[in-house]
Design an enzyme around this catalytic site. Structure first.
Site, mmCIF file in Angstrom:
data_model
loop_
_atom_site.group_PDB
_atom_site.id
_atom_site.type_symbol
_atom_site.label_atom_id
_atom_site.label_comp_id
_atom_site.label_asym_id
_atom_site.label_seq_id
_atom_site.Cartn_x
_atom_site.Cartn_y
_atom_site.Cartn_z
ATOM 1 N N TYR A 33 0.306 -1.805 -0.336
ATOM 2 C CA TYR A 33 -0.041 -0.168 -0.185
ATOM 3 C C TYR A 33 1.061 1.149 -0.665
ATOM 4 O O TYR A 33 1.841 1.304 0.076
ATOM 5 C CB TYR A 33 -0.846 -0.111 1.204
ATOM 6 C CG TYR A 33 -0.450 0.643 2.443
ATOM 7 C CD1 TYR A 33 0.675 -0.301 2.720
ATOM 8 C CD2 TYR A 33 -0.695 1.289 2.906
ATOM 9 C CE1 TYR A 33 1.280 -0.281 4.418
ATOM 10 C CE2 TYR A 33 0.294 1.758 4.460
ATOM 11 C CZ TYR A 33 0.788 1.123 4.890
ATOM 12 O OH TYR A 33 1.669 1.105 6.225
ATOM 13 N N LYS A 147 6.474 -1.799 2.015
ATOM 14 C CA LYS A 147 5.328 -1.486 2.183
ATOM 15 C C LYS A 147 3.881 -2.636 2.439
ATOM 16 O O LYS A 147 2.929 -2.477 1.984
ATOM 17 C CB LYS A 147 4.771 -0.104 2.065
ATOM 18 C CG LYS A 147 3.894 0.955 3.009
ATOM 19 C CD LYS A 147 3.953 1.834 2.454
ATOM 20 C CE LYS A 147 2.868 3.032 3.320
ATOM 21 N NZ LYS A 147 3.519 3.405 4.630
ATOM 22 N N GLU A 179 11.720 1.754 14.174
ATOM 23 C CA GLU A 179 10.538 3.323 13.940
ATOM 24 C C GLU A 179 9.339 3.251 14.633
ATOM 25 O O GLU A 179 9.364 2.290 15.543
ATOM 26 C CB GLU A 179 10.508 2.678 12.600
ATOM 27 C CG GLU A 179 10.149 1.704 11.913
ATOM 28 C CD GLU A 179 9.897 1.323 10.636
ATOM 29 O OE1 GLU A 179 9.741 2.831 9.750
ATOM 30 O OE2 GLU A 179 9.879 -0.057 10.179
ATOM 31 N N LEU A 203 10.580 0.569 6.857
ATOM 32 C CA LEU A 203 10.311 1.695 5.943
ATOM 33 C C LEU A 203 11.469 2.403 5.800
ATOM 34 O O LEU A 203 11.743 3.510 6.400
ATOM 35 C CB LEU A 203 9.574 2.053 5.991
ATOM 36 C CG LEU A 203 8.054 1.923 5.086
ATOM 37 C CD1 LEU A 203 8.141 0.474 4.228
ATOM 38 C CD2 LEU A 203 7.257 3.115 4.938
HETATM 39 C C1 LIG Z 1 6.126 1.261 9.413
HETATM 40 C C2 LIG Z 1 6.569 2.701 8.877
HETATM 41 N N1 LIG Z 1 7.794 3.428 8.777
HETATM 42 C C3 LIG Z 1 7.755 4.689 8.437
HETATM 43 C C4 LIG Z 1 6.581 5.697 7.954
HETATM 44 C C5 LIG Z 1 6.750 6.950 7.183
HETATM 45 O O1 LIG Z 1 6.465 6.604 6.101
HETATM 46 P P1 LIG Z 1 5.785 7.888 4.785
HETATM 47 O O2 LIG Z 1 6.950 8.718 5.214
HETATM 48 O O3 LIG Z 1 6.171 7.090 3.125
HETATM 49 O O4 LIG Z 1 4.917 7.965 5.384
HETATM 50 C C6 LIG Z 1 5.073 4.951 8.166
HETATM 51 C C7 LIG Z 1 4.474 5.399 7.029
HETATM 52 O O5 LIG Z 1 2.764 4.812 7.287
HETATM 53 C C8 LIG Z 1 5.281 3.334 8.271
HETATM 54 O O6 LIG Z 1 4.307 2.856 8.170
#
Ligand SMILES: Cc1ncc(COP(=O)(O)O)c(C=O)c1O
Length: 282
Positions: A33, A147, A179, A203
């Site tokens: 996603y 993701k 994270e 991620l």
């Molecule tokens: C596990 C995780 N890390 C980091 C992020 C931040 O990613 P982004 O800045 O692309 O929204 C998300 C966003 O959903 C996430 O689910």
């Protein structure tokens, strides 16, 4: 008027959008996603989100559900149909509908679903006070760079955070923060921003990537290295980034204040320039 959502080439009221019980997203969480922020009816960092989608699909040998141009049109039409000014578009691709069998099915078209969510992101009052976080063990799989829609560990973490009156949970592995359950994690010490380097353990955040560029523009040093819970508690500031929160100050960890217990100057500056850049990009 009910929300208009997208499902496999059709725009329809959310009550009418139905998927098969044999969809592999439903049975195996076999899907990926993206969540792209919308400000003033326009997308923030659309291209990097779609580049990450492309990578997630490739890593799982999953087909695109439509062309890239069609996917862009789906995003734009959803914003138009729902009159969305500020919030986000959630989209997911699954490996499609097939008899339940673990190995990937042959010749099965991918499924696409997408919807809008309205949200106050820029004037979010939480950004003024900062939010609380808790620490939890990172029990996720080892391909967190994809993701994936398999988010049960994150749901468990977010639930624990909610029960503790916190906004987010930071996950810890081998003594270091990986994270947040749905955000990238940072601390600030002596004016330097510290965040974990990219790897399979986290991620690759799109907001993280934008922040890196802005930090360079404003001569804010970013040190990419793992950091411990003790460092969080001893930090001057902490914050998270995501498409849903942008840059959000974190002022408590496990019930203890971080720094002054208020959003700090580096975090405030980064949030301000991030929002200004996102608005100006249109
Ligand atoms: C596990 C995780 N890390 C980091 C992020 C931040 O990613 P982004 O800045 O692309 O929204 C998300 C966003 O959903 C996430 O689910």
């Amino acid at each position: 008027m009910s929300r208009i959502v997208h499902l496999n080439g059709q725009f329809l009221p959310e009550e009418e959008a139905r998927v098969s019980i044999f969809d592999r997203g439903f049975v195996f969480a076999d899907g990926v996603y993206e969540v792209t922020a919308v400000i003033n009816g326009k997308f923030v960092d659309y291209d990097p989100h779609m580049q990450r989608l492309e990578r997630s699909l490739k890593e799982l040998d999953m087909a695109w559900p439509c062309s890239k141009e069609e996917l862009r049109a789906v995003h734009e039409d959803l914003v138009k149909h729902n009159g969305l000014e500020e919030g986000r578009v959630y989209m997911q691709v699954t490996r499609g509908v097939a008899e339940r069998d673990f190995a990937y099915p042959a010749n099965t078209p991918a499924s696409l679903m997408a919807f809008t969510q309205a949200a106050v992101t820029i004037a979010n009052p939480k950004a003024l006070t900062g939010v609380a976080t808790i620490s939890i063990p990172d029990i996720r799989w080892k391909r967190r760079d994809i993701k994936s829609i398999a988010l049960l560990a994150q749901c468990m973490g977010k639930q624990r955070a909610a029960e503790a009156g916190a906004y987010e949970a930071w996950m810890v592995e081998d003594g270091h923060i990986t994270e947040g359950t749905s955000s990238s994690a940072y601390i600030v010490k002596d004016g330097r921003v510290i965040t974990r380097p990219l790897s399979n353990a986290i991620l690759p955040g799109v907001t993280r990537r934008a922040l890196m560029r802005l930090a360079a523009d404003y001569q804010i040093i970013i040190e990419e290295r793992g950091f411990t819970l003790a460092e969080v508690l001893g930090a001057d500031e902490a914050f998270i980034t995501s498409a849903s929160s942008f840059i959000m100050p974190v002022v408590r960890m496990d019930g203890q204040e971080i720094g002054t217990g208020k959003p700090g100057p580096v975090t405030k500056k980064l949030r301000e320039v991030y929002i200004a850049a996102a608005v100006a990009a249109h």
